[in-house]
Design an enzyme around this catalytic site. Structure first.
Site, PDB file in Angstrom:
ATOM      1  CB  CYS B  10      -0.930  -0.004   1.206  1.00  0.00           C
ATOM      2  SG  CYS B  10      -0.076  -0.135   2.783  1.00  0.00           S
ATOM      3  CB  CYS B  13       3.602  -0.489   2.807  1.00  0.00           C
ATOM      4  SG  CYS B  13       2.004  -1.049   3.407  1.00  0.00           S
TER       5      CYS B  13
END
Lengths: 361, 78
Positions: B10, B13
């Site tokens: 994501c 991240c």
């Protein structure tokens, strides 16, 4: 502040630490000044906006353009200020609710009580939609019943603090309260029904095979200065992400206010035509917008004669049900359970729409 | 020392991985970054919210993007 933050995070200093006391005093001081400035500015907002708009352009009632401009210039700072205050407060409160703690509270709960608790915790526990799958697995593995887990996952996006603030600021506390109550009730009832239907075998098998490790929770040792910092982080992140949607949403709302005739919406979105509620949900589900953009438009539609239930149903289906989320959850739920999940939530939203159209008319 | 970034790709991240890299470079710390993006492995850490950061298998933060300065503070505390 940066130096302080490094030491605070690096050392994980517990309460009772002398430097923690100093850090906390500094933050409380800044907070007191910021809050005072907030209150003073908020109370003077209307005359200040008028100074900008009415004085050079004439009174609000002078023309459609002035009326639209006035609405825009007043509502944008008002809503952004309310948003900042609430997002900060929610950010601080959420430091008390880690997913670990929430899971421990829900593990082994019976239906009903568990669903109510899960819906409440779904609103309070911070997580982003990309964590829906690991959360689901973590809950199920720890013995949280399926229906209770789903109540949690429905409530989290459904009752959205940004939507709540915008409704409070633009429409009024009554509608905000209705939205909060309807959202929680829906999450509780939908999770309860799925729990009663014993759908456990429609969870993908691999979910049960995952070995879940234990993680120490650090929220007990979190100091107050850190909680305040977390509130500031939430404020920066959320307001930074949604402010543009708020501005665009209010601009569209201002346009509707100024130029759309008073009763234009009565016929298409009024309470008389029953089919408008399901139609609003069907249109709303594939749409994925965030709450910040949709609420100003909702407010404007209400002002032009759209029925409350219809508008509420539209808003809830846009915010709470989305195709991207269904695709994420498809990883852990088999098609039948996904279909049931979407079906029950959509039916619930339609029911909420009918209910409020009936009450208000 | 191994700095482990837990997340399934994501945007947050990726941001956390970039911050960790900056913290290691800026602090001159002897550490390498390991990206853990398989869900079963992430769950073995006991993590339910991503992104998370662990050092040598011990989770330091979950569900938030630590800044480079915060990560450096944690690295220095090791």
């Amino acid at each position: 502040m940066a130096d302080d933050a490094i030491r605070a995070d690096g050392a994980y200093g517990g309460p009772g630490d002398v430097s923690e006391e100093r850090r906390l005093l500094v933050r409380l001081g800044i907070l007191a000044v910021a809050l005072t400035a907030w209150v003073l500015l908020y109370r003077r907002l209307s005359p200040l906006t008028c100074g900008l708009i009415c004085v050079p352009l004439g009174p609000k009632e002078a023309s459609r353009l002035v009326s639209a401009l006035w609405f825009f210039a007043y509502e944008v700072p008002k809503v952004l200020m309310l948003l900042a205050l609430v997002v900060f407060g929610v950010g601080v409160i959420r430091t008390f609710f880690t997913p670990q703690r929430t899971r421990a509270m829900l593990a082994g709960r019976r239906q009903a009580v568990g669903n109510v608790l899960a819906a409440g915790l779904g609103v309070a526990t911070p997580f982003c939609s990309c964590s829906a799958v690991p959360l689901f697995i973590g809950f199920v593995e720890a013995g949280v019943p399926l229906g209770v887990t789903l109540s949690f996952l429905i409530a989290a996006p459904m009752v959205n603090e940004v939507a709540l603030v915008l409704l409070l600021g633009l429409v009024g506390w009554e509608v905000a309260a209705i939205y909060l109550g309807a959202g929680l009730a829906l999450a509780i009832i939908a999770g309860w029904i799925i729990g009663r239907l014993r759908m456990e075998r429609y969870v993908e098998e691999w979910v049960y095979e995952i070995q879940m490790g234990e993680q120490e929770t650090d929220s007990h040792s979190m100091t107050w200065s850190r909680r305040i910092d977390e509130g500031v982080v939430a404020l920066r992140e959320i307001v930074g992400r949604v402010w543009l949607y708020v501005v665009i949403g209010i601009a569209v709302g201002a346009g509707i206010h100024g130029y759309v005739p008073e009763d234009a919406m009565t016929r298409i979105m009024g309470a008389d035509a029953w089919w408008t509620v399901p139609a609003a949900v069907i249109v709303g589900v594939p749409m994925y917008s965030n709450a910040a953009g949709i609420v100003p438009v909702v407010e404007a539609l209400l002002g032009k004669g759209a029925a409350l239930g219809t508008v509420l149903a539209f808003m809830m289906s846009v915010i709470a049900l989305s195709l991207p989320e269904a695709i994420i959850l498809r990883k852990v739920l088999k098609p039948r359970l996904i279909a049931l999940f979407l079906g029950i939530v959509a039916a619930g939203i339609v029911a909420v729409g009918f209910l409020f159209n009936a009450i208000m008319s | 020392m191994k700095v482990q970034i837990l997340g399934m790709g994501c945007p947050k991240c990726k941001q956390l991985a970039a911050n960790a890299e900056a913290a290691i470079e800026g602090g001159g710390v002897d550490a390498e970054i390991e990206k853990i993006d398989k869900l079963p492995e992430i769950m073995q850490f006991g993590v339910m919210v991503t992104p998370a950061l662990a050092i040598d298998g011990e989770v330091k933060a979950a569900g938030k993007v630590l800044s480079a300065a915060e990560i450096r503070g944690i690295l220095e505390g090791e």
